[in-house]
Design a protein around this motif. Structure first.
Motif, PDB file in Angstrom:
ATOM      1  N   LYS A  28     -18.367  30.026  -2.998  1.00 13.98           N
ATOM      2  CA  LYS A  28     -16.955  29.830  -2.485  1.00 13.98           C
ATOM      3  C   LYS A  28     -17.320  28.835  -1.122  1.00 13.98           C
ATOM      4  O   LYS A  28     -18.403  28.858  -0.941  1.00 13.98           O
ATOM      5  CB  LYS A  28     -16.579  31.278  -1.986  1.00 13.98           C
ATOM      6  CG  LYS A  28     -16.261  32.299  -3.243  1.00 13.98           C
ATOM      7  CD  LYS A  28     -15.794  33.633  -2.734  1.00 13.98           C
ATOM      8  CE  LYS A  28     -15.616  34.529  -3.923  1.00 13.98           C
ATOM      9  NZ  LYS A  28     -16.654  34.940  -4.733  1.00 13.98           N
ATOM     10  N   LYS A  29     -16.102  28.594  -0.713  1.00 13.26           N
ATOM     11  CA  LYS A  29     -16.028  27.908   0.603  1.00 13.26           C
ATOM     12  C   LYS A  29     -16.944  28.636   1.691  1.00 13.26           C
ATOM     13  O   LYS A  29     -16.981  29.624   1.985  1.00 13.26           O
ATOM     14  CB  LYS A  29     -14.772  27.675   1.140  1.00 13.26           C
ATOM     15  CG  LYS A  29     -14.644  26.677   2.477  1.00 13.26           C
ATOM     16  CD  LYS A  29     -13.033  26.359   2.732  1.00 13.26           C
ATOM     17  CE  LYS A  29     -13.154  25.538   3.997  1.00 13.26           C
ATOM     18  NZ  LYS A  29     -11.888  25.260   4.174  1.00 13.26           N
ATOM     19  N   HIS A  30     -17.776  27.616   2.363  1.00 13.09           N
ATOM     20  CA  HIS A  30     -18.704  28.175   3.401  1.00 13.09           C
ATOM     21  C   HIS A  30     -19.938  29.199   2.881  1.00 13.09           C
ATOM     22  O   HIS A  30     -20.649  29.630   3.783  1.00 13.09           O
ATOM     23  CB  HIS A  30     -17.903  28.949   4.595  1.00 13.09           C
ATOM     24  CG  HIS A  30     -17.066  28.074   5.352  1.00 13.09           C
ATOM     25  ND1 HIS A  30     -17.554  27.196   6.039  1.00 13.09           N
ATOM     26  CD2 HIS A  30     -15.683  28.049   5.341  1.00 13.09           C
ATOM     27  CE1 HIS A  30     -16.392  26.426   6.548  1.00 13.09           C
ATOM     28  NE2 HIS A  30     -15.374  27.091   5.983  1.00 13.09           N
ATOM     29  N   GLU A  31     -20.055  29.235   1.569  1.00 17.85           N
ATOM     30  CA  GLU A  31     -21.428  29.899   1.077  1.00 17.85           C
ATOM     31  C   GLU A  31     -22.336  29.080   0.825  1.00 17.85           C
ATOM     32  O   GLU A  31     -22.258  27.760   0.496  1.00 17.85           O
ATOM     33  CB  GLU A  31     -20.906  30.899  -0.068  1.00 17.85           C
ATOM     34  CG  GLU A  31     -19.873  32.169   0.142  1.00 17.85           C
ATOM     35  CD  GLU A  31     -20.072  32.881  -1.220  1.00 17.85           C
ATOM     36  OE1 GLU A  31     -19.848  33.979  -1.136  1.00 17.85           O
ATOM     37  OE2 GLU A  31     -19.679  32.347  -2.466  1.00 17.85           O
ATOM     38  N   LYS A  32     -23.596  29.623   1.033  1.00 18.56           N
ATOM     39  CA  LYS A  32     -24.662  28.610   1.037  1.00 18.56           C
ATOM     40  C   LYS A  32     -25.636  29.423  -0.001  1.00 18.56           C
ATOM     41  O   LYS A  32     -25.630  30.740  -0.187  1.00 18.56           O
ATOM     42  CB  LYS A  32     -25.479  28.621   2.194  1.00 18.56           C
ATOM     43  CG  LYS A  32     -24.918  27.564   3.138  1.00 18.56           C
ATOM     44  CD  LYS A  32     -24.621  26.326   2.874  1.00 18.56           C
ATOM     45  CE  LYS A  32     -23.783  25.211   3.564  1.00 18.56           C
ATOM     46  NZ  LYS A  32     -22.980  24.205   3.312  1.00 18.56           N
ATOM     47  N   ASN A  88     -22.525  33.478   3.720  1.00 17.62           N
ATOM     48  CA  ASN A  88     -21.489  33.006   4.309  1.00 17.62           C
ATOM     49  C   ASN A  88     -22.064  32.342   5.536  1.00 17.62           C
ATOM     50  O   ASN A  88     -22.612  33.175   6.424  1.00 17.62           O
ATOM     51  CB  ASN A  88     -20.227  33.821   4.574  1.00 17.62           C
ATOM     52  CG  ASN A  88     -19.099  33.093   4.938  1.00 17.62           C
ATOM     53  OD1 ASN A  88     -19.188  32.305   6.065  1.00 17.62           O
ATOM     54  ND2 ASN A  88     -17.795  32.950   4.465  1.00 17.62           N
ATOM     55  N   ASP A  90     -20.257  30.668   8.074  1.00 20.98           N
ATOM     56  CA  ASP A  90     -19.147  30.530   9.222  1.00 20.98           C
ATOM     57  C   ASP A  90     -19.877  30.526  10.341  1.00 20.98           C
ATOM     58  O   ASP A  90     -19.288  29.512  11.125  1.00 20.98           O
ATOM     59  CB  ASP A  90     -18.156  31.560   8.992  1.00 20.98           C
ATOM     60  CG  ASP A  90     -17.124  30.989   7.915  1.00 20.98           C
ATOM     61  OD1 ASP A  90     -16.884  29.896   7.540  1.00 20.98           O
ATOM     62  OD2 ASP A  90     -16.201  31.959   7.377  1.00 20.98           O
TER      63      ASP A  90
END
Length: 126
Positions: A28-32, A88, A90
């Motif tokens: 997902k967005k901002h997941e690494k 995440n 963030d």
């Protein structure tokens, strides 16, 4: 699953790359996604105090962005495993290293391989 492996082999697709692609598809967005190669099973929580003291950047839990690299570090050990860690980022503060000649020279310096050149301007800059 056998059909997938047969197809990949016939098309000369690297299975490890395929696995990595599947894992990355779910991010997902901002997941690494990072990978860690271990010579033996990790029991319990990750603990930076359980690693070797003589690692290049000290005693830490090391992970990288490449599944193949993680495998290459542990492939010769009988009970090895590769773990993937999804998180995440963030509010994460981190230090990123680009693997290049300067990075390799820095590692070589801290391992003592460049001691005779310690007064060279390039080495002093590292």
């Amino acid at each position: 699953m056998l059909n997938l492996y047969t197809f990949a082999f016939a098309k000369n697709i690297k299975i490890n790359k395929l696995k990595e692609m599947f894992w990355r598809d779910d991010l997902k967005k901002h997941e690494k996604l990072l990978f860690h190669g271990a010579k033996s099973k990790i029991d319990g929580k990750i603990d930076i105090h359980r690693g070797r003291h003589n690692n290049d950047f000290g005693q830490r839990f090391y992970a990288g962005e490449s599944y193949e690299q993680a495998i290459s570090f542990v492939s010769g050990f009988e009970n090895s495993s590769v773990y993937y860690i999804c998180f995440n980022d963030d509010d994460l503060t981190c230090k990123r290293y680009e693997v290049n000649q300067e990075w390799m020279m820095t590692i070589a310096y801290y391992r003592g391989a460049l001691d005779e050149y310690k007064n060279h301007p390039v080495i002093k800059k590292l």
